[in-house]
Motif scaffolding. Structure first.
Motif, PDB file in Angstrom:
ATOM      1  N   PHE A  49       0.838  -1.210   0.000  1.00  0.00           N
ATOM      2  CA  PHE A  49       0.000   0.000   0.000  1.00  0.00           C
ATOM      3  C   PHE A  49       0.868   1.253   0.000  1.00  0.00           C
ATOM      4  O   PHE A  49       0.548   2.241  -0.674  1.00  0.00           O
ATOM      5  N   ILE A  50       1.956   1.211   0.760  1.00  0.00           N
ATOM      6  CA  ILE A  50       2.860   2.365   0.821  1.00  0.00           C
ATOM      7  C   ILE A  50       3.495   2.608  -0.552  1.00  0.00           C
ATOM      8  O   ILE A  50       3.559   3.753  -1.035  1.00  0.00           O
ATOM      9  N   ILE A  51       3.947   1.538  -1.203  1.00  0.00           N
ATOM     10  CA  ILE A  51       4.574   1.663  -2.525  1.00  0.00           C
ATOM     11  C   ILE A  51       3.559   2.198  -3.544  1.00  0.00           C
ATOM     12  O   ILE A  51       3.876   3.068  -4.370  1.00  0.00           O
ATOM     13  N   TRP A  56       1.377   6.993  -6.646  1.00  0.00           N
ATOM     14  CA  TRP A  56       0.330   7.996  -6.896  1.00  0.00           C
ATOM     15  C   TRP A  56       0.874   9.398  -6.650  1.00  0.00           C
ATOM     16  O   TRP A  56       0.636  10.328  -7.434  1.00  0.00           O
ATOM     17  N   VAL A  57       1.620   9.557  -5.552  1.00  0.00           N
ATOM     18  CA  VAL A  57       2.239  10.852  -5.255  1.00  0.00           C
ATOM     19  C   VAL A  57       3.164  11.268  -6.400  1.00  0.00           C
ATOM     20  O   VAL A  57       3.262  12.459  -6.745  1.00  0.00           O
ATOM     21  N   THR A  64      -1.733   1.794 -13.081  1.00  0.00           N
ATOM     22  CA  THR A  64      -1.108   2.197 -14.341  1.00  0.00           C
ATOM     23  C   THR A  64       0.383   1.861 -14.347  1.00  0.00           C
ATOM     24  O   THR A  64       0.875   1.228 -15.290  1.00  0.00           O
ATOM     25  N   GLN A  65       1.134   2.271 -13.323  1.00  0.00           N
ATOM     26  CA  GLN A  65       2.559   1.937 -13.230  1.00  0.00           C
ATOM     27  C   GLN A  65       2.771   0.693 -12.379  1.00  0.00           C
ATOM     28  O   GLN A  65       3.492  -0.226 -12.757  1.00  0.00           O
ATOM     29  N   LEU A  66       2.153   0.675 -11.204  1.00  0.00           N
ATOM     30  CA  LEU A  66       2.212  -0.468 -10.297  1.00  0.00           C
ATOM     31  C   LEU A  66       0.799  -1.015 -10.126  1.00  0.00           C
ATOM     32  O   LEU A  66      -0.183  -0.361 -10.466  1.00  0.00           O
ATOM     33  N   TRP A  67       0.704  -2.213  -9.546  1.00  0.00           N
ATOM     34  CA  TRP A  67      -0.616  -2.856  -9.475  1.00  0.00           C
ATOM     35  C   TRP A  67      -0.741  -3.661  -8.187  1.00  0.00           C
ATOM     36  O   TRP A  67       0.196  -4.360  -7.771  1.00  0.00           O
ATOM     37  N   PHE A  78      -2.854   6.260   1.859  1.00  0.00           N
ATOM     38  CA  PHE A  78      -1.400   6.297   2.045  1.00  0.00           C
ATOM     39  C   PHE A  78      -0.774   7.437   1.240  1.00  0.00           C
ATOM     40  O   PHE A  78       0.158   8.092   1.714  1.00  0.00           O
ATOM     41  N   ALA A  79      -1.281   7.661   0.024  1.00  0.00           N
ATOM     42  CA  ALA A  79      -0.737   8.742  -0.803  1.00  0.00           C
ATOM     43  C   ALA A  79      -0.909  10.096  -0.125  1.00  0.00           C
ATOM     44  O   ALA A  79      -0.012  10.946  -0.163  1.00  0.00           O
ATOM     45  N   LEU A  80      -2.067  10.305   0.505  1.00  0.00           N
ATOM     46  CA  LEU A  80      -2.335  11.582   1.163  1.00  0.00           C
ATOM     47  C   LEU A  80      -1.363  11.817   2.310  1.00  0.00           C
ATOM     48  O   LEU A  80      -0.824  12.924   2.469  1.00  0.00           O
ATOM     49  N   ILE A  81      -1.120  10.785   3.102  1.00  0.00           N
ATOM     50  CA  ILE A  81      -0.181  10.920   4.226  1.00  0.00           C
ATOM     51  C   ILE A  81       1.232  11.183   3.707  1.00  0.00           C
ATOM     52  O   ILE A  81       1.946  12.064   4.218  1.00  0.00           O
TER      53      ILE A  81
END
Length: 494
Positions: A49-51, A56-57, A64-67, A78-81
């Motif tokens: 989830f962190i990756i 996304w960040v 699209t890049q990772l799945w 996680f992206a927001l944090i």
């Protein structure tokens, strides 16, 4: 040994307001979870989830890049944090602690609608315990996030009864499902309950109107997650990754509804016993709703074909309330047993005590509270200037995040996804089998550095072909250049 049943009320509990309860719950959750703020990872899913959040960040929509096999709200959390606080384990785990405390608070508020504040308080307290202990629950899991949204939505339905609040609850239920797709089962069961209630009480018009607004909120949330993909003309990827891939995953070779039966029998047996003995009042509307939700969660376990420890997070707020009410009607122990009960309560967070000792020991030995091979291995790689381009973490893949690298392929985002070839069509993977994917990584990408774990097969021990291939390939083309704890660091020979 027993005295007669005591009153359900207690002045010291009846005086609690929500602020006092939240403070207590947060402090308990913080005490239990704090030593794990410094751990590299508690569950491999959290690392994924962190990756995904970092991707996304960096400007890449999920899938699209990772799945990974989760809806996008999980990764958005996680992206927001990460966007606000940077690469901070402490920030991620702190917000996880806040989620646990808030979920327990709304559990308290829901229970207060049905029973005394004393019972409600202890239901909330055990909600903190069960969401934080026993396994890999000290990390921030998608179940923590989706259960929070669902509990808040249910709280609204318990306290408000007009269309706009049903719409708001629908938005929250949509967020829950877009965090963990299996929560659609309790949402559907909740809808069935309101339809049943409408026919039973001859108020079908009112209930159908409210359900329509709830459905509108639910659909609005789902549509909102699709919007950025629509703008990028990748709606098919959104649809297949979120809705079609989980169905393929649940039909995988290691999943079977029969595996869930022992657990289901225990939970349903407790509820049926409580209702049949009238310890739990079936005529209570709120308990009926909770029962339908519990059944919905259990149905989702059957569909998934397994019950992992962190799956149970979705069940705790809703099952603890009827169980707590049933326990409150049993004879109470004599006062002489009170010290033993307090002692047992103090022992519950034993995992936390051990982790406090672990971080202190790590600080004394290595000069840092941060611990675990997921941190130590990347530090070793950086300090020894090892090649990180196309690095391949078969274990401790949080290392990608710490080294500012990405997995070698989309399917390798979570290492185990390499073998889940039933998911490849939905992630738009150009290779069709897991062995083909593994050969592509090892023979075409040819990572200079590979990380594995000592005394552990790289893939599931049942996957003999995968393990035989990579073990032989490592033997022929790589040399072991470092061992950090249980982490093995290989470098390519040519």
């Amino acid at each position: 040994m027993f005295t007669k049943i005591s009153s359900l009320t207690s002045p010291k509990y009846e005086g609690f307001d929500w602020k006092s309860v939240l403070l207590i719950l947060f402090l308990v959750a913080f005490f239990i979870r704090f030593p794990f703020f410094f751990r590299d990872y508690i569950d491999r899913d959290e690392s994924t989830f962190i990756i995904m959040g970092q991707s996304w960040v960096d400007g890449h929509l999920p899938y699209t890049q990772l799945w990974d096999l989760k809806p996008p709200v999980t990764f958005f959390f996680f992206a927001l944090i990460i966007k606000i606080f940077g690469k901070s384990f402490i920030a991620i785990r702190l917000f996880g602690t806040l989620l646990v405390a808030l979920t327990a608070l709304f559990t308290f508020e829901i229970a207060s609608k049905i029973t005394s504040k004393k019972v409600a308080f202890w239901c909330a307290m055990f909600c903190v315990f069960f969401q934080s202990l026993f396994g890999s629950l000290q990390g921030v899991m998608s179940e923590h996030i989706c259960t929070f949204f669902f509990t808040v939505g249910l709280f609204i339905l318990f306290w408000k009864d007009d269309a706009k609040w049903f719409f708001t609850a629908g938005l929250l239920f949509g967020l829950s499902v877009m965090t963990k797709l299996n929560m659609v089962y309790p949402v559907l069961c909740l809808g069935i309950y309101f339809l049943w209630e409408g026919f039973h009480k001859k108020q079908i018009g009112s209930n159908f109107k409210n359900l329509s607004f709830m459905g509108a909120g639910f659909v609005a949330t789902i549509a909102l997650t699709a919007l950025p993909y629509y703008l990028q003309e990748s709606t098919t990827l959104w649809w297949e990754s979120i809705f079609k891939a989980p169905l393929a995953y649940s039909s995988g070779k290691f999943h079977s509804p029969l595996k869930t039966l022992p657990f289901l029998i225990v939970i349903l047996g407790l509820l049926i016993t409580g209702f049949s003995t009238k310890i739990i009042d079936w005529k209570n509307r709120e308990l009926q709703i909770l029962t339908f939700i519990v059944v919905g969660v259990l149905l989702s376990y059957i569909q998934a074909g397994k019950v992992n420890g962190h799956y149970l997070i979705q069940l705790y707020p809703f099952i603890l309330i009827p169980l707590g009410m049933g326990m409150s009607k049993l004879p109470v122990l004599h006062k002489k047993w009170k010290p033993a009960i307090i002692f047992l309560l103090v022992l519950i967070p034993m995992e936390s005590y051990l982790e406090y000792a672990n971080i202190i020991s790590n600080k004394m030995e290595k000069g840092s509270f941060y611990n675990g091979e997921g941190i130590d291995v990347p530090n070793y790689i950086s300090s020894h200037n090892l090649e990180t381009k196309n690095i391949f973490f078969t274990e401790y893949h949080i290392g990608y995040w710490l080294l500012n690298e990405s997995p070698p392929t989309k399917a390798a985002t979570h290492p185990s996804n390499i073998t889940r070839e039933e998911l490849f069509p939905y992630m738009q993977n150009p290779r069709s089998t897991g062995m083909e994917e593994l050969r592509y990584i090892m023979e075409v990408i040819r990572p200079k550095t590979l990380v594995a774990r000592k005394n552990k097969e790289i893939f599931d021990k049942k996957l003999l072909e995968y393990n035989a291939y990579i073990d032989l390939y490592l033997l022929e083309h790589y040399s072991l250049v470092g061992t950090v704890g249980r982490g093995l660091i290989y470098q390519r020979l040519e």
